[in-house]
Design an enzyme around this catalytic site. Structure first.
Site, PDB file in Angstrom:
ATOM      1  N   GLU A 158     -87.755  21.675 -56.021  1.00  0.00           N
ATOM      2  CA  GLU A 158     -88.280  20.953 -54.865  1.00  0.00           C
ATOM      3  C   GLU A 158     -87.631  19.590 -54.597  1.00  0.00           C
ATOM      4  O   GLU A 158     -87.420  19.228 -53.441  1.00  0.00           O
ATOM      5  CB  GLU A 158     -89.796  20.773 -55.024  1.00  0.00           C
ATOM      6  CG  GLU A 158     -90.563  22.073 -54.923  1.00  0.00           C
ATOM      7  CD  GLU A 158     -92.023  21.890 -55.308  1.00  0.00           C
ATOM      8  OE1 GLU A 158     -92.873  21.989 -54.407  1.00  0.00           O
ATOM      9  OE2 GLU A 158     -92.304  21.653 -56.491  1.00  0.00           O
TER      10      GLU A 158
ATOM     11  N   ARG B  82     -92.004  24.171 -50.065  1.00  0.00           N
ATOM     12  CA  ARG B  82     -91.137  23.416 -50.973  1.00  0.00           C
ATOM     13  C   ARG B  82     -91.371  21.896 -50.865  1.00  0.00           C
ATOM     14  O   ARG B  82     -91.110  21.282 -49.836  1.00  0.00           O
ATOM     15  CB  ARG B  82     -89.693  23.749 -50.631  1.00  0.00           C
ATOM     16  CG  ARG B  82     -88.664  23.397 -51.668  1.00  0.00           C
ATOM     17  CD  ARG B  82     -87.316  23.926 -51.237  1.00  0.00           C
ATOM     18  NE  ARG B  82     -86.330  23.853 -52.288  1.00  0.00           N
ATOM     19  CZ  ARG B  82     -85.112  24.385 -52.199  1.00  0.00           C
ATOM     20  NH1 ARG B  82     -84.750  25.011 -51.091  1.00  0.00           N
ATOM     21  NH2 ARG B  82     -84.274  24.284 -53.191  1.00  0.00           N
TER      22      ARG B  82
ATOM     23  N   GLU C 201     -96.615  32.051 -52.031  1.00  0.00           N
ATOM     24  CA  GLU C 201     -97.492  31.653 -53.137  1.00  0.00           C
ATOM     25  C   GLU C 201     -98.896  32.180 -52.913  1.00  0.00           C
ATOM     26  O   GLU C 201     -99.491  32.789 -53.793  1.00  0.00           O
ATOM     27  CB  GLU C 201     -97.507  30.131 -53.284  1.00  0.00           C
ATOM     28  CG  GLU C 201     -98.364  29.666 -54.451  1.00  0.00           C
ATOM     29  CD  GLU C 201     -98.262  28.174 -54.722  1.00  0.00           C
ATOM     30  OE1 GLU C 201     -99.088  27.664 -55.515  1.00  0.00           O
ATOM     31  OE2 GLU C 201     -97.372  27.508 -54.157  1.00  0.00           O
TER      32      GLU C 201
ATOM     33  N   GLN D  63     -94.819  35.057 -55.064  1.00  0.00           N
ATOM     34  CA  GLN D  63     -94.604  34.061 -56.110  1.00  0.00           C
ATOM     35  C   GLN D  63     -95.732  34.050 -57.136  1.00  0.00           C
ATOM     36  O   GLN D  63     -95.627  33.355 -58.146  1.00  0.00           O
ATOM     37  CB  GLN D  63     -94.503  32.663 -55.492  1.00  0.00           C
ATOM     38  CG  GLN D  63     -93.338  32.455 -54.548  1.00  0.00           C
ATOM     39  CD  GLN D  63     -93.424  31.142 -53.801  1.00  0.00           C
ATOM     40  OE1 GLN D  63     -93.487  31.125 -52.581  1.00  0.00           O
ATOM     41  NE2 GLN D  63     -93.442  30.024 -54.505  1.00  0.00           N
TER      42      GLN D  63
ATOM     43  N   PHE E 138     -94.498  20.656 -51.283  1.00  0.00           N
ATOM     44  CA  PHE E 138     -95.962  20.733 -51.417  1.00  0.00           C
ATOM     45  C   PHE E 138     -96.663  19.441 -51.009  1.00  0.00           C
ATOM     46  O   PHE E 138     -97.522  18.929 -51.700  1.00  0.00           O
ATOM     47  CB  PHE E 138     -96.295  21.076 -52.875  1.00  0.00           C
ATOM     48  CG  PHE E 138     -97.616  21.774 -53.074  1.00  0.00           C
ATOM     49  CD1 PHE E 138     -97.760  23.104 -52.761  1.00  0.00           C
ATOM     50  CD2 PHE E 138     -98.705  21.093 -53.596  1.00  0.00           C
ATOM     51  CE1 PHE E 138     -98.972  23.755 -52.968  1.00  0.00           C
ATOM     52  CE2 PHE E 138     -99.928  21.727 -53.801  1.00  0.00           C
ATOM     53  CZ  PHE E 138    -100.048  23.059 -53.484  1.00  0.00           C
TER      54      PHE E 138
ATOM     55  N   ARG F 284    -100.901  15.749 -53.111  1.00  0.00           N
ATOM     56  CA  ARG F 284     -99.523  15.449 -53.504  1.00  0.00           C
ATOM     57  C   ARG F 284     -98.849  14.541 -52.473  1.00  0.00           C
ATOM     58  O   ARG F 284     -97.991  13.731 -52.834  1.00  0.00           O
ATOM     59  CB  ARG F 284     -98.716  16.728 -53.723  1.00  0.00           C
ATOM     60  CG  ARG F 284     -97.371  16.447 -54.390  1.00  0.00           C
ATOM     61  CD  ARG F 284     -96.628  17.709 -54.776  1.00  0.00           C
ATOM     62  NE  ARG F 284     -96.946  18.216 -56.081  1.00  0.00           N
ATOM     63  CZ  ARG F 284     -96.308  17.907 -57.200  1.00  0.00           C
ATOM     64  NH1 ARG F 284     -95.320  17.017 -57.171  1.00  0.00           N
ATOM     65  NH2 ARG F 284     -96.639  18.446 -58.345  1.00  0.00           N
TER      66      ARG F 284
END
Length: 775
Positions: free
Chosen positions: A720, A351, A241, A206, A353, A319
């Site tokens: 997401e 997904r 990622e 990614q 995060f 997050r």
């Protein structure tokens, strides 16, 4: 700027198929493992640590080097540059140094003539360890004070004072399990050496630019010496990622050292052992509220198992704090986040995060309040929603685009929530073994990278003299439909069919310094970058057409019939030919940086998100109180994607995200033993949802609305946010368990709600003394 075709003729907002749909079905889509293998290709395998915490006393690799088919063996002393594959910090090592920090950690690398030869040889090393006791669980790490960074605090108002003054107050806790990405295409990379020490890497990643930068640092090269390319991934979900860097760097090292191409196709078991997961969490809450269930003060204590290194854990846990409010106004709030360092593989992006974990925590709080006041949880959700005068988040951002209240009401009506809740209650009153539950839960998900500088993207658009268009941008395609959406945007600029746009592989050789395709921002960022590049070319064409046909450039219109300039109607491809002959450039780059966002991590305050995406779902479930098994009977979803760029793609993302989130909350269980070894590392021991787990009735609708922010065509992100819709499944299961022992309170059901956990929760609930009447 030249006028565009009317909206009804645009390529955008059309339900076009995924650009590779036919190739996917027919087996013609080319992935990294499908690339022809040139003569001399080397195949790789890691020698892995047998322990989760140990000092390496001695390592004899001579049996490995002598094994059949082995061409070379590499370890830390063979690295020319920095022994790091970390995305932010250098604590993620390509090869272990003096000690190992998790089970399966890479110790050395075998390059052989076949994958089998490499894997067999890797097991022959003679390694002496001084073994230590690993920290495996959140509780063990907290007790030992093992942290990645100091606890983080997000506050608004005086939570302690509000709790003390609240009419009612309850406490509780929830355990939230992790999740393996289980992408269908495992980690894989091919590195090919080029002239002058350059390296070309094909990777299922990614984040091509990150791999480029890591490999350059590892090999002491410049970024320009390393080219990373990716046409498509067979799934990623965040697991590619940062985690793809380990395998791409290994390939690059072998290619640089041997002068031969190198390929690393990771075995599924090794992939699951060696790569990070969704972070598992514990959530403890202390909440004060009034007799209607309105929250007056709350303290949330979040703790996560981050694993052995930093990876992306700081931003992920941030997050989780951001989304611990979900759609609810918390007038006085204190959120504390503990990031625990353990001797397990370093957890990573997945997904959502961290958002799903924070959101699940506050939804459990709402369910607990509803149980305490004896009201339907939807009533308590409604009364706590953001609204006028109640619109500032715990991180001090004003919510200016709040559509949650009207979206929830629309779904409650279309799904017949009230009538079905009454039917579920009637069923439970007359059935002893099978109990049902129903729940409606909302989603508010912030869109942007919370690390502000990542909110940027570049694109390159080339128009050829025959009118064909080549498109390249920094976004990567992992099956989510990004490529077709951006192609639609570019086709719209020129008012040509999307078939005129040739999609090409993402490569650092065309667009430099890109951000990861993550944070649901792929279309937002790359779409506008590509649109700007295309508009630059279109404006040049408009100026030429005006000059050739005696009209002002701003009166030239690009239509599906051709380019209209004055009285003339010129086919697009003819105008492109004329531009080439007139020496007009038909190539342009485009760039976009998200405006109006800023965040101060030291104070955890600011405007980290450009906008919010909203949604809600109703789930109805049934459990067997004798076995703990459950079934999701029906699901109704209403989800906000703004003005959809491609409704078919968006509906697919919503359905897929829901099912994946349902797996996280119900069946997917990660089990580490006391020695830190992952025991669920294959499909035989790790259960993802199957086709039969999809609800028999699943109704999905898109919210009819536009983004208030000027995103590309007023669309919203879709990657997401849908993953959090199945929190309604978990909430409904909680209510079904509660129905197994009425009057005993809220069950202690943790996630994932496996049959064993459901049975345990039923047993614990039935063993309780009856609770007093509702507050």
């Amino acid at each position: 700027m030249a006028e565009r075709d009317p909206p009804r003729l645009r390529a955008v907002r059309q339900s076009l198929p995924h650009d590779s749909a036919e190739a996917h079905v027919a087996g013609g889509a080319v992935y990294v493992d499908d690339m022809p293998e040139p003569p001399g290709m080397l195949h790789l395998a890691f020698g892995q640590s047998a322990h989760a915490a140990a000092t390496i006393v001695a390592m004899d690799l001579s049996p490995v080097r002598a094994a059949p088919g082995v061409i070379a063996v590499f370890a830390r002393d063979d690295i020319p540059g920095t022994n790091s594959v970390g995305p932010v910090f250098d604590d993620d090592k390509l090869f272990a140094e003096d000690a190992v920090y998790c089970g399966g950690q890479a110790l050395f690398l075998v390059a052989a003539t076949s994958p089998t030869a490499a894997r067999r040889a890797a097991k022959l090393a003679r390694i002496d360890y001084e073994v230590a006791s690993p920290l495996v669980t959140i509780a063990a790490a907290r007790a030992a004070g093992s942290v990645l960074e100091d606890a983080q605090h997000m506050t608004r108002g005086d939570a302690d004072a509000a709790l003390d003054a609240a009419q009612y107050r309850i406490t509780g806790s929830l355990e939230i399990g992790g999740q393996d990405h289980f992408y269908l295409e495992g980690q894989i990379a091919i590195a090919t050496p080029g002239e002058g020490g350059t390296i070309h890497i094909l990777s299922s990643t990614q984040h091509p630019s990150e791999i480029q930068h890591i490999v350059a640092k590892l090999l002491k090269l410049t970024h320009a010496d390393v080219t990373v390319e990716v046409r498509r991934m067979g799934g990623a979900f965040g697991g590619k990622e940062s985690q793809a860097s380990l395998f791409a760097a290994a390939c690059a090292l072998v290619a640089a050292k041997t002068g031969r191409p190198a390929k690393f196709r990771v075995d599924r078991d090794d992939d699951m052992v060696m790569t990070g997961k969704r972070h598992d969490f514990t959530a403890d809450y202390d909440v004060g509220f009034d007799s209607n269930g309105r929250i007056e003060g709350i303290r949330l204590e979040l703790a996560s198992r981050c694993g052995a290194t930093d990876d992306l854990s700081r931003a992920i846990n941030d997050r989780a704090m951001f989304h611990a409010d979900n759609c609810y106004h918390l007038p006085a709030v204190a959120i504390v986040s503990h990031r625990l360092k353990t001797n397990t593989v370093s957890n990573t992006a997945f997904r959502g995060f961290g958002g799903p974990q924070g959101m699940l925590a506050i939804e459990r709080v709402i369910d607990a309040i509803a149980d305490a006041v004896g009201r339907d949880p939807l009533e308590v959700r409604r009364i706590n929603l953001y609204g006028p005068g109640r619109d500032v988040t715990p991180y001090h951002m004003q919510v200016t685009d709040n559509i949650a209240p009207e979206l929830i009401e629309a779904l409650a009506a279309s799904s017949r929530y009230a009538e079905r809740a009454a039917e579920v209650a009637a069923w439970n009153a007359s059935h002893r073994i099978i109990k049902k539950g129903i729940a409606l839960t909302p989603v508010k998900f912030g869109i942007s990278f919370t690390t502000t500088h990542l909110n940027q993207a570049g694109a390159l658009v080339l128009v050829y003299a025959d009118g064909s268009i080549q498109l390249n941008h920094g976004g990567t395609e992992m099956g989510q439909g990004l490529y077709i959406k951006v192609a639609q945007i570019v086709a719209d600029v020129f008012a040509v069919p999307v078939e005129c746009v040739r999609i090409t592989a993402t490569t650092t050789g065309k667009v430099p310094n890109t951000s990861a395709t993550a944070a649901s921002s792929g279309a937002d960022l790359n779409g506008i970058a590509a649109q700007r590049a295309a508009e630059t070319i279109r404006d040049r064409l408009a100026a030429l057409a005006g000059e050739l046909h005696g009209c002002a450039a701003d009166t030239v219109r690009f239509t599906s019939e051709g380019v209209r300039a004055g009285e003339a109607l010129v086919p697009f491809h003819d105008l492109c030919r004329q531009a080439h002959l007139a020496r007009v450039s038909l190539a342009s780059t485009g760039f976009y940086a998200t405006p109006d966002i800023a965040y101060d991590r030291k104070t955890h305050s600011g405007r980290p998100f450009y906008y919010f995406a909203y949604g809600a779902s109703v789930s109805e479930v049934a459990i067997d109180t004798l076995t703990g098994e459950h079934k999701v009977l029906a699901v109704d979803i209403l989800h906000d994607v703004g003005r959809s760029l491609n409704p078919a793609i968006d509906l697919g993302q919503i359905e897929g995200g829901f099912v994946q989130g349902m797996g996280w909350l119900t069946t997917e269980e990660l089990v580490f033993d006391d020695a830190g070894r992952l025991r669920t590392h294959a499909p035989s021991t790790y259960k993802i949802p199957t086709a039969s787990d999809r609800p028999a009735r699943m109704e999905i609708a898109l919210w009819d609305g536009r983004n208030v922010e000027p995103t590309v065509h007023r669309s919203k992100a879709v990657g997401e946010p849908p993953l959090m819709l199945p929190i309604s499944v978990f909430s409904a299961l909680t209510r079904a368990v509660a129905a197994a022992a009425p009057g005993k309170g809220l069950p202690a059901l943790d996630a994932p709600a496996t049959p064993e956990r459901i049975l345990r929760a039923i047993g614990e609930l039935r063993a309780r003394a009856p609770t007093s009447a509702a507050l």
